[in-house]
Write an enzyme that holds these catalytic residues in place. Structure first.
Site, mmCIF file in Angstrom:
data_model
loop_
_atom_site.group_PDB
_atom_site.id
_atom_site.type_symbol
_atom_site.label_atom_id
_atom_site.label_comp_id
_atom_site.label_asym_id
_atom_site.label_seq_id
_atom_site.Cartn_x
_atom_site.Cartn_y
_atom_site.Cartn_z
ATOM 1 C CB ALA A 240 44.958 -47.749 1.873
ATOM 2 C CB THR A 287 46.604 -53.161 2.347
ATOM 3 O OG1 THR A 287 47.228 -54.383 1.920
ATOM 4 C CG2 THR A 287 45.264 -53.455 2.972
ATOM 5 C CG ASP A 288 52.282 -50.143 0.626
ATOM 6 O OD1 ASP A 288 52.739 -51.067 -0.076
ATOM 7 O OD2 ASP A 288 52.862 -49.054 0.782
ATOM 8 C CB ALA A 289 53.818 -54.728 1.314
#
Length: 597
Positions: A240, A287-289
């Site tokens: 995401a 999640t993305d970072a």
């Protein structure tokens, strides 16, 4: 919003009763701390053995993504992690364009936009297979790929080289073929990104809000088509993005206020409603970072950590401070923000993916492949040959107005000047994904290859830079240095028969990639007399920089500076225009009228 529970017997897991029993028994035997730890993907910042053991023994992490290193260093790191982790780890890599996204000595096969220029899904398949064959050899089992974004907006600062084009059908097919190629490596899985889709906004979610502005109908026909195709074909995970999608957020929550609309990483409407609900995605979401401002600007860090899981995401990337983030996640569970049902579902998806990988069937000392594979696989001839073939099929003659410029021959253009143009220094991912060669600059390598064909070649050096060097060495600056643009035009034209402007602008973040022209970098003017001397712009980086050189009459997109690519480009230059068979997968003219003439 009601969460849809995972079905471990269905796509993409296909687990047997025995596999499911392992998942259930493992979860039942875990302490609360171990359950909370499984939600975290750590970003490995050290390869010290004590540090690695601490991350799995104290924080019980579910997965890890690590800083770049050689294949041997990463292999050893992964061995220590797997042998000391109570529960096998998901170990991820960024093999978006090749094995170089798993280790620094891995092969750059071809950026997705270059694959798109071949118009042949076969190359997306081979890129997925080869990239992740190298990744698997060093102990990785999940790629943060395929890239599933669509390049609609040339201003977008994130996905210039990181896309298969601007046609949703082509992106859907090539992203799927990449995944199917990756699946040829036993137990290897993919996490497509960046849901709900990048490529529309002018902004970069690393440093600002980012929005997918499509209507629900537009999204369904574009980004939705890409994710539907991937899900149908067994995609295991989705990353995401910190990207808002207002239309679908309002569709699932008509009463939501504008200020309450969240990026996908914090949005139950997008994760539970759209992704796991409407699209029926049964896999794992991460999640993305979490250090990106598109996320951190939404709420306090202590709130962001548990809210992502509560929204429907299953794994959180990455720790900031381990103790602090762990406590925040624990507090989110104890307060009821993360419900028992949501925690259980996330754990079932995480462990279900590990079972799908077959990790539970191996002893800790048997999870890693034999180390001998490194020499056999990393940077092997097969992969370099594929990179060359992709260059042969994917290099694009974007603009060609003076039809007699090509082919280049020493008889026609004996003296060639190379003007080497770089961009702003690319950091982070931009530097990792760009590619490179033997240590010499691309200009030096191009010079050598052209000289081998019988040309006389010199590399333009700014007189101001020369004067700086002379002064730094304590000498008297030579004010009579050659200064293109300050001589008479006849003298300038007599010095060379043709100019190659070699553009080496890496696709960077935080700004749209643009050339760093001489005057803006204090280097002096550059020769742009396109009507006095034939000029070829050879672009070996970010694909849309024609916007900054609309006057050029011959423009080539080659996308990277690999030696294989350089060799192919030189052969095409001396063979003629008909040797360029790649087709522009985006609009390299950037939708502007003046770039066409």
């Amino acid at each position: 919003m009601e969460a849809k529970k995972v079905d471990l017997k269905a796509k993409p897991y296909y687990l047997s009763d025995e596999d499911i029993k392992w998942v259930e028994d493992t979860i039942a035997g875990m302490s609360l701390e171990e359950k909370i730890g499984q939600l975290f993907f750590n970003m490995g910042s050290s390869r010290e053995e004590d540090y690695l053991k601490m991350t799995v023994n104290k924080y019980h992490i579910g997965g890890i993504r690590y800083n770049p290193a050689t294949s041997e260093a990463v292999y050893e790191q992964n061995r220590i992690l797997q042998e000391n982790s109570k529960i096998p780890l998901i170990i991820a890599c960024n093999t978006e364009a090749g094995g170089n996204g798993a280790c620094v000595d891995g092969s750059l096969i071809g950026h997705p936009v270059k694959i798109g220029s071949t118009r042949n899904p076969k190359y997306a398949y081979e890129m997925g297979r080869m990239s992740n064959k190298e990744a698997a050899a060093i102990g990785c089992n999940l790629s943060f790929a395929p890239l599933s974004d669509i390049y609609y907006n040339w201003h977008n600062p994130v996905i210039g080289l990181r896309n298969f084009g601007n046609d949703p059908e082509q992106v859907a097919e090539m992203a799927t073929q990449y995944m199917l190629g990756a699946h040829q490596n036993p137990g290897f899985c993919c996490a497509a990104k960046h849901f709900p889709g990048d490529g529309l906004d002018d902004r970069d979610q690393h440093i600002a809000n980012s929005v997918n502005t499509f209507s629900c109908e537009e999204w369904d026909a574009t980004f939705g088509k890409v994710y539907e195709r991937l899900i149908e074909n067994g995609l295991e995970a989705i990353m995401a993005g910190h990207i808002m999608q207002p239309a679908y957020t309002r569709y699932f929550n008509p009463d939501i206020k504008d200020e309450d609309i969240q990026p996908a990483t914090l949005s139950p409407e997008l994760i539970q409603g759209l992704l796991k609900g409407k699209l029926g995605f049964n896999g794992m979401v991460l999640t993305d970072a979490s250090h990106m401002v598109g996320l951190t600007c939404r709420m306090k860090r202590s709130e962001v950590v548990p809210h992502a899981i509560a929204a429907g995401v299953d794994m959180f990337l990455f720790f900031n401070d381990m103790d602090e983030d762990f406590e925040s996640m624990m507090n989110g569970y104890k307060s009821g923000l993360i419900t028992e049902e949501r925690l259980s579902d996330a754990l079932h998806r995480i462990l279900g993916l590990k079972a799908h990988m077959g990790l539970h069937k191996k002893a800790k000392t048997e999870i890693m492949p034999p180390k001998e594979l490194l020499k056999e696989v990393i940077g092997c001839k097969e992969h370099k040959d594929m990179a060359k073939e992709i260059s042969e099929k994917g290099t694009v003659l974007v603009k060609y107005l003076d039809k007699d410029v090509l082919p280049l021959t020493p008889e026609k253009y004996k003296k060639i000047m190379i003007v080497y143009v770089k961009g702003v220094e690319a950091g982070g991912m931009g530097a990792l994904i760009h590619g490179g060669g033997s240590g010499k600059s691309p200009a030096e390598r191009l010079k050598e290859k052209l000289e081998a064909k019988g040309f006389e070649v010199f590399i333009y050096e700014s007189p101001l830079e020369k004067m700086k060097k002379q002064m730094a060495e304590g000498g008297k600056p030579d004010i009579n240095l050659y200064f293109a643009g300050k001589d008479t035009i006849s003298e300038f034209a007599a010095r060379q028969d043709l100019i190659i402007t070699l553009c080496d602008v890496a696709g960077g973040f935080q700004a749209v990639a643009r050339p760093g022209w001489g005057m803006t970098k204090g280097g002096g003017e550059i020769p742009w007399y396109v009507h006095e001397v034939p000029v070829i712009a050879l672009n070996m980086g970010h694909p849309t920089i024609l916007v900054d050189m609309p006057q050029v009459r011959t423009f080539i997109n080659a996308y990277d500076t690999n030696d294989q690519t350089m060799n192919v480009v030189v052969e095409k230059l001396v063979s003629g225009a008909e040797s360029f068979v790649g087709e522009d997968p985006i609009d390299s003219f950037c939708g502007l009228w003046d770039t066409h003439f």
